[in-house]
Scaffold this motif. Structure first.
Motif, PDB file in Angstrom:
ATOM      1  N   LYS A  32      -7.982   3.271 -10.288  1.00 43.74           N
ATOM      2  CA  LYS A  32      -8.665   2.188 -11.005  1.00 43.74           C
ATOM      3  C   LYS A  32      -7.707   1.400 -11.895  1.00 43.74           C
ATOM      4  O   LYS A  32      -7.992   0.253 -12.267  1.00 43.74           O
ATOM      5  CB  LYS A  32      -9.814   2.757 -11.836  1.00 43.74           C
ATOM      6  CG  LYS A  32     -10.936   3.368 -10.992  1.00 43.74           C
ATOM      7  CD  LYS A  32     -12.054   3.925 -11.865  1.00 43.74           C
ATOM      8  CE  LYS A  32     -13.176   4.527 -11.025  1.00 43.74           C
ATOM      9  NZ  LYS A  32     -14.270   5.092 -11.855  1.00 43.74           N
ATOM     10  N   LYS A  33      -6.583   2.020 -12.255  1.00 43.41           N
ATOM     11  CA  LYS A  33      -5.592   1.348 -13.101  1.00 43.41           C
ATOM     12  C   LYS A  33      -4.499   0.663 -12.280  1.00 43.41           C
ATOM     13  O   LYS A  33      -3.593   0.058 -12.843  1.00 43.41           O
ATOM     14  CB  LYS A  33      -4.964   2.366 -14.055  1.00 43.41           C
ATOM     15  CG  LYS A  33      -5.963   3.005 -15.015  1.00 43.41           C
ATOM     16  CD  LYS A  33      -5.279   4.015 -15.927  1.00 43.41           C
ATOM     17  CE  LYS A  33      -6.294   4.665 -16.872  1.00 43.41           C
ATOM     18  NZ  LYS A  33      -5.660   5.669 -17.771  1.00 43.41           N
ATOM     19  N   GLN A  34      -4.599   0.778 -10.960  1.00 48.46           N
ATOM     20  CA  GLN A  34      -3.599   0.184 -10.081  1.00 48.46           C
ATOM     21  C   GLN A  34      -3.951  -1.268  -9.771  1.00 48.46           C
ATOM     22  O   GLN A  34      -5.131  -1.608  -9.644  1.00 48.46           O
ATOM     23  CB  GLN A  34      -3.531   0.963  -8.767  1.00 48.46           C
ATOM     24  CG  GLN A  34      -3.063   2.399  -8.890  1.00 48.46           C
ATOM     25  CD  GLN A  34      -1.561   2.498  -8.995  1.00 48.46           C
ATOM     26  OE1 GLN A  34      -0.845   1.505  -8.859  1.00 48.46           O
ATOM     27  NE2 GLN A  34      -1.078   3.698  -9.237  1.00 48.46           N
ATOM     28  N   PRO A  35      -2.940  -2.140  -9.614  1.00 52.53           N
ATOM     29  CA  PRO A  35      -3.229  -3.485  -9.098  1.00 52.53           C
ATOM     30  C   PRO A  35      -3.762  -3.379  -7.679  1.00 52.53           C
ATOM     31  O   PRO A  35      -3.476  -2.414  -6.970  1.00 52.53           O
ATOM     32  CB  PRO A  35      -1.863  -4.184  -9.133  1.00 52.53           C
ATOM     33  CG  PRO A  35      -0.864  -3.072  -9.091  1.00 52.53           C
ATOM     34  CD  PRO A  35      -1.498  -1.922  -9.833  1.00 52.53           C
ATOM     35  N   LYS A  36      -4.540  -4.346  -7.259  1.00 50.26           N
ATOM     36  CA  LYS A  36      -5.137  -4.266  -5.927  1.00 50.26           C
ATOM     37  C   LYS A  36      -4.084  -4.329  -4.820  1.00 50.26           C
ATOM     38  O   LYS A  36      -4.247  -3.694  -3.775  1.00 50.26           O
ATOM     39  CB  LYS A  36      -6.169  -5.384  -5.752  1.00 50.26           C
ATOM     40  CG  LYS A  36      -7.424  -5.176  -6.601  1.00 50.26           C
ATOM     41  CD  LYS A  36      -8.460  -6.253  -6.318  1.00 50.26           C
ATOM     42  CE  LYS A  36      -9.735  -6.001  -7.123  1.00 50.26           C
ATOM     43  NZ  LYS A  36     -10.774  -7.020  -6.869  1.00 50.26           N
ATOM     44  N   PHE A  37      -3.014  -5.100  -5.052  1.00 48.61           N
ATOM     45  CA  PHE A  37      -1.961  -5.233  -4.046  1.00 48.61           C
ATOM     46  C   PHE A  37      -0.589  -5.092  -4.690  1.00 48.61           C
ATOM     47  O   PHE A  37      -0.414  -5.397  -5.864  1.00 48.61           O
ATOM     48  CB  PHE A  37      -2.070  -6.586  -3.328  1.00 48.61           C
ATOM     49  CG  PHE A  37      -3.370  -6.799  -2.617  1.00 48.61           C
ATOM     50  CD1 PHE A  37      -3.643  -6.115  -1.441  1.00 48.61           C
ATOM     51  CD2 PHE A  37      -4.324  -7.656  -3.128  1.00 48.61           C
ATOM     52  CE1 PHE A  37      -4.855  -6.297  -0.782  1.00 48.61           C
ATOM     53  CE2 PHE A  37      -5.531  -7.848  -2.481  1.00 48.61           C
ATOM     54  CZ  PHE A  37      -5.799  -7.165  -1.299  1.00 48.61           C
ATOM     55  N   MET A  38       0.363  -4.645  -3.907  1.00 47.84           N
ATOM     56  CA  MET A  38       1.736  -4.501  -4.368  1.00 47.84           C
ATOM     57  C   MET A  38       2.385  -5.874  -4.519  1.00 47.84           C
ATOM     58  O   MET A  38       2.216  -6.757  -3.671  1.00 47.84           O
ATOM     59  CB  MET A  38       2.527  -3.645  -3.374  1.00 47.84           C
ATOM     60  CG  MET A  38       3.965  -3.369  -3.776  1.00 47.84           C
ATOM     61  SD  MET A  38       4.771  -2.196  -2.639  1.00 47.84           S
ATOM     62  CE  MET A  38       4.053  -0.647  -3.202  1.00 47.84           C
ATOM     63  N   SER A  39       3.135  -6.061  -5.589  1.00 50.31           N
ATOM     64  CA  SER A  39       3.762  -7.349  -5.874  1.00 50.31           C
ATOM     65  C   SER A  39       5.108  -7.491  -5.161  1.00 50.31           C
ATOM     66  O   SER A  39       5.731  -6.496  -4.759  1.00 50.31           O
ATOM     67  CB  SER A  39       3.989  -7.496  -7.381  1.00 50.31           C
ATOM     68  OG  SER A  39       4.992  -6.588  -7.823  1.00 50.31           O
TER      69      SER A  39
END
Length: 409
Positions: A32-39
């Motif tokens: 839940k604390k992760q961004p939805k996609f890798m930058s």
């Protein structure tokens, strides 16, 4: 440290809600604390650290496994740009074979994705749990609807477009092995990686005195070995290779390092089943190298002591060179950490004995010459039950785990 693959969590969300998923439904909520996609910035750090690692350890092959969540939620441009960046560093290492794999639930797969895989030389694998009954029992969307029908169609699309269909299947013993096997034959698959469900000693749902998993797998082995047009099953091939003392080049779990969507560096993510935040190391690809994970207690166990730091029962077991103690997650309990035999210990003994019996029947003269006796699973089980299942080598590791995390182990 010797790993050959990066599992890259390029998307931290999923369009399915599988009830057994260690990412979302076994108690770990850190996603839940992760961004939805890798930058793109995180990708740049991954590529740079990969270059340093390949150079330092003189690697001849290295693979990137696109993973999630569901990796096909990411845009196609992500894959194009990622592989372009890898091709740039490959110019410095022309002798290194960089490979690209992808694990998908298959729902979003279509001809456009298949064409992209062919163009970029990405090898996809689809998660399918066999029959419609077995699959839709657990692999449902967020409205509770099964996903089998669309995935069956997409497996056939992949086979038509790429001439292969590789499958990952979590074993569901509520469905018969013959029905599961025939279902995959109907799909015309090339390869099925049968996965034993990831339970720990704290949530194992079966009677430990019974061997339900072994009985299921033995039935499957008998069906598979008698089929002259069989597809590949790495679980069985690996055990046969070990019994024949043939080197098995298949990837095992301690050859894979995980990079989370925000760049966090972790050991294999099945260990999320051990508890909320269990795999967190405090390391990030932005500021740390791959090697730094060895300085964490879990990373050191996972990469350096995985097959040697075993409980006394495993160390004394005559089969430990074959099963190697089983998967790490299956050894875990909150009370004793990893200082346990696998929850599937009795299953592994019975399965290995059955496959050895088949092997001996194929090469009786060879085994008579080498004086190799058939494995007696009851004799081994009785012997192991007399042992004190402790190991002082674990004391420092477990204390360190308790210091590093809020989890009592």
């Amino acid at each position: 440290m010797n790993f050959n693959s990066l599992a890259i969590k390029i998307a931290s969300r999923c369009n399915l809600n599988c009830s057994y998923c260690f990412m979302y439904n076994l108690g770990d909520t850190t996603y839940k604390k992760q961004p939805k996609f890798m930058s793109s910035e995180t990708v740049n750090h991954i590529i740079e650290k990969t270059k340093n690692y390949v150079k330092k350890y003189n690697k001849k092959e290295f693979s990137f496994i696109f993973h999630g969540g569901e990796p096909l939620l990411a845009p196609k441009e992500f894959y194009i740009e990622f592989i372009q960046k890898v091709k740039i560093i490959q110019q410095e290492f022309p002798d290194v074979d960089f490979q690209f794999d992808l694990q998908t639930n298959g729902v979003l797969l279509n001809k456009e994705w298949a064409n992209l895989f062919k163009e970029l030389n990405i090898s996809p694998s689809i998660s399918v749990d066999g029959t419609k009954k077995a699959h839709d029992m657990y692999r449902v969307d967020h409205k509770g609807k099964g996903s089998y029908d669309s995935i069956f169609k997409n497996v056939q699309l992949l086979k038509n477009e790429m001439n292969f269909a590789d499958i990952a299947c979590v074993i569901n013993i509520e469905e018969t092995p013959i029905d599961i096997y025939n279902s995959f034959k109907k799909m015309d698959v090339s390869y099925v990686n049968f996965l034993i469900p990831d339970y720990t000693h704290d949530n194992y749902p079966f009677d430990p005195n019974k061997t339900l998993m072994a009985d299921w797998l033995i039935d499957l082995f008998n069906i598979w070995i008698q089929d002259t047009n069989r597809f590949k099953i790495p679980l069985f091939l690996g055990l046969l290779n070990s019994l024949m003392r043939v080197n098995d080049n298949a990837k095992n779990e301690s050859t894979v390092l995980v990079i989370e969507t925000n760049g966090e560096i972790e050991a294999i993510d099945s260990l999320k089943a051990c508890g909320n935040g269990f795999t967190k190391t405090g390391l990030n690809i932005n500021n740390h190298s791959f090697d730094d994970i060895q300085e964490t207690p879990l990373g050191n166990l996972y990469f350096n002591d995985f097959n040697t730091k075993l409980c006394n029962q495993c160390l004394e077991c005559p089969l430990n060179e074959i099963c190697k103690g089983g998967r790490l997650v299956h050894r875990y309990s909150k009370e004793k950490g990893f200082n346990n035999a696998s929850v599937y210990c009795n299953d592994l003994i019975k399965l290995i004995a059955h496959i050895q019996k088949f092997f001996i029947s194929c090469y009786p003269e060879l085994h008579e010459k080498e004086n190799i006796e058939a494995i007696d699973p009851i004799e081994i089980k009785n012997y192991l039950s007399t042992l004190d299942n402790t190991n002082s080598l674990y004391e420092v590791t477990l204390e360190a785990f308790a210091t590093q995390t809020s989890l009592a182990v």
